[in-house]
Motif scaffolding. Structure first.
Motif, mmCIF file in Angstrom:
data_model
loop_
_atom_site.group_PDB
_atom_site.id
_atom_site.type_symbol
_atom_site.label_atom_id
_atom_site.label_comp_id
_atom_site.label_asym_id
_atom_site.label_seq_id
_atom_site.Cartn_x
_atom_site.Cartn_y
_atom_site.Cartn_z
ATOM 1 N N ALA A 92 0.848 -1.206 0.000
ATOM 2 C CA ALA A 92 0.000 0.000 0.000
ATOM 3 C C ALA A 92 0.876 1.245 0.000
ATOM 4 O O ALA A 92 0.598 2.219 -0.709
ATOM 5 C CB ALA A 92 -0.941 0.004 1.197
ATOM 6 N N ARG A 93 1.954 1.230 0.776
ATOM 7 C CA ARG A 93 2.889 2.353 0.792
ATOM 8 C C ARG A 93 3.471 2.574 -0.596
ATOM 9 O O ARG A 93 3.505 3.701 -1.091
ATOM 10 C CB ARG A 93 4.034 2.106 1.785
ATOM 11 N N GLN A 94 3.873 1.511 -1.257
ATOM 12 C CA GLN A 94 4.477 1.644 -2.581
ATOM 13 C C GLN A 94 3.456 2.144 -3.606
ATOM 14 O O GLN A 94 3.785 2.956 -4.468
ATOM 15 C CB GLN A 94 5.095 0.329 -3.051
ATOM 16 N N LEU A 95 2.213 1.683 -3.509
ATOM 17 C CA LEU A 95 1.163 2.178 -4.402
ATOM 18 C C LEU A 95 0.981 3.685 -4.254
ATOM 19 O O LEU A 95 0.867 4.410 -5.248
ATOM 20 C CB LEU A 95 -0.173 1.488 -4.103
ATOM 21 N N VAL A 96 0.962 4.154 -3.015
ATOM 22 C CA VAL A 96 0.775 5.582 -2.769
ATOM 23 C C VAL A 96 1.989 6.372 -3.256
ATOM 24 O O VAL A 96 1.836 7.408 -3.902
ATOM 25 C CB VAL A 96 0.467 5.847 -1.280
ATOM 26 N N VAL A 97 3.186 5.884 -2.980
ATOM 27 C CA VAL A 97 4.395 6.567 -3.455
ATOM 28 C C VAL A 97 4.381 6.653 -4.976
ATOM 29 O O VAL A 97 4.632 7.714 -5.562
ATOM 30 C CB VAL A 97 5.669 5.848 -2.950
ATOM 31 N N ASP A 98 4.038 5.553 -5.635
ATOM 32 C CA ASP A 98 3.985 5.551 -7.105
ATOM 33 C C ASP A 98 2.909 6.501 -7.630
ATOM 34 O O ASP A 98 3.109 7.191 -8.630
ATOM 35 C CB ASP A 98 3.757 4.143 -7.641
ATOM 36 N N ALA A 99 1.773 6.559 -6.949
ATOM 37 C CA ALA A 99 0.702 7.473 -7.369
ATOM 38 C C ALA A 99 1.131 8.926 -7.210
ATOM 39 O O ALA A 99 0.842 9.763 -8.078
ATOM 40 C CB ALA A 99 -0.571 7.197 -6.567
ATOM 41 N N ILE A 100 1.821 9.239 -6.123
ATOM 42 C CA ILE A 100 2.329 10.601 -5.924
ATOM 43 C C ILE A 100 3.338 10.938 -7.022
ATOM 44 O O ILE A 100 3.309 12.029 -7.604
ATOM 45 C CB ILE A 100 2.969 10.757 -4.527
ATOM 46 N N HIS A 101 4.197 9.998 -7.339
ATOM 47 C CA HIS A 101 5.173 10.220 -8.417
ATOM 48 C C HIS A 101 4.469 10.418 -9.762
ATOM 49 O O HIS A 101 4.867 11.284 -10.548
ATOM 50 C CB HIS A 101 6.164 9.062 -8.494
ATOM 51 N N GLN A 102 3.433 9.643 -10.020
ATOM 52 C CA GLN A 102 2.674 9.815 -11.259
ATOM 53 C C GLN A 102 2.008 11.184 -11.290
ATOM 54 O O GLN A 102 1.969 11.841 -12.321
ATOM 55 C CB GLN A 102 1.634 8.703 -11.412
#
Length: 120
Positions: free
Chosen positions: A91-101
């Motif tokens: 979940a942390r990685q999904l959020v980090v990736d979404a912020i980067h996107q």
């Protein structure tokens, strides 16, 4: 496809696509995204999360209950306090990736590329 096979398929016809959509649906709320960002460095109690997020403890507690049912967060009792933590790193990685996107959507060189690293 073998239903007993525990390997997660990334094919377009994967049996996990609908579950992935449910994960995205759970994360389609700014408060929940902020909770994940707050918990990425460790455990926190509801009151501390509420103060950090500028929300009421009742509101944060409701979000955490949904996230717990979705197995995104887990709890640990410490005396009278309940501490919340991320269940796993996904979940942390999904959020980090979404912020980067989201940074890419602004155009130019995103901050995560300018630094030359992927912050967690």
């Amino acid at each position: 496809m073998n239903a007993d096979n525990k390997v997660c398929s990334l094919d377009a016809d994967s049996q996990y696509v609908e579950l992935a959509v449910e994960v995205f649906s759970m994360l389609a709320d700014a408060t929940r995204v902020r909770i994940i960002l707050a918990l990425r460095n460790g455990e926190m109690a509801v009151g501390a999360l509420a103060e950090l997020l500028g929300k009421t403890p009742a509101s944060v507690s409701q979000h955490l209950a949904k996230m717990r049912l979705a197995r995104m967060v887990a709890t640990r009792q410490e005396g009278t306090k309940v501490l919340y933590r991320l269940e796993n790193e996904h979940a942390r990685q999904l959020v980090v990736d979404a912020i980067h996107q989201a940074e890419h959507a602004l155009g130019g060189t995103p901050a995560h590329h300018a630094r030359g690293q992927q912050p967690t």
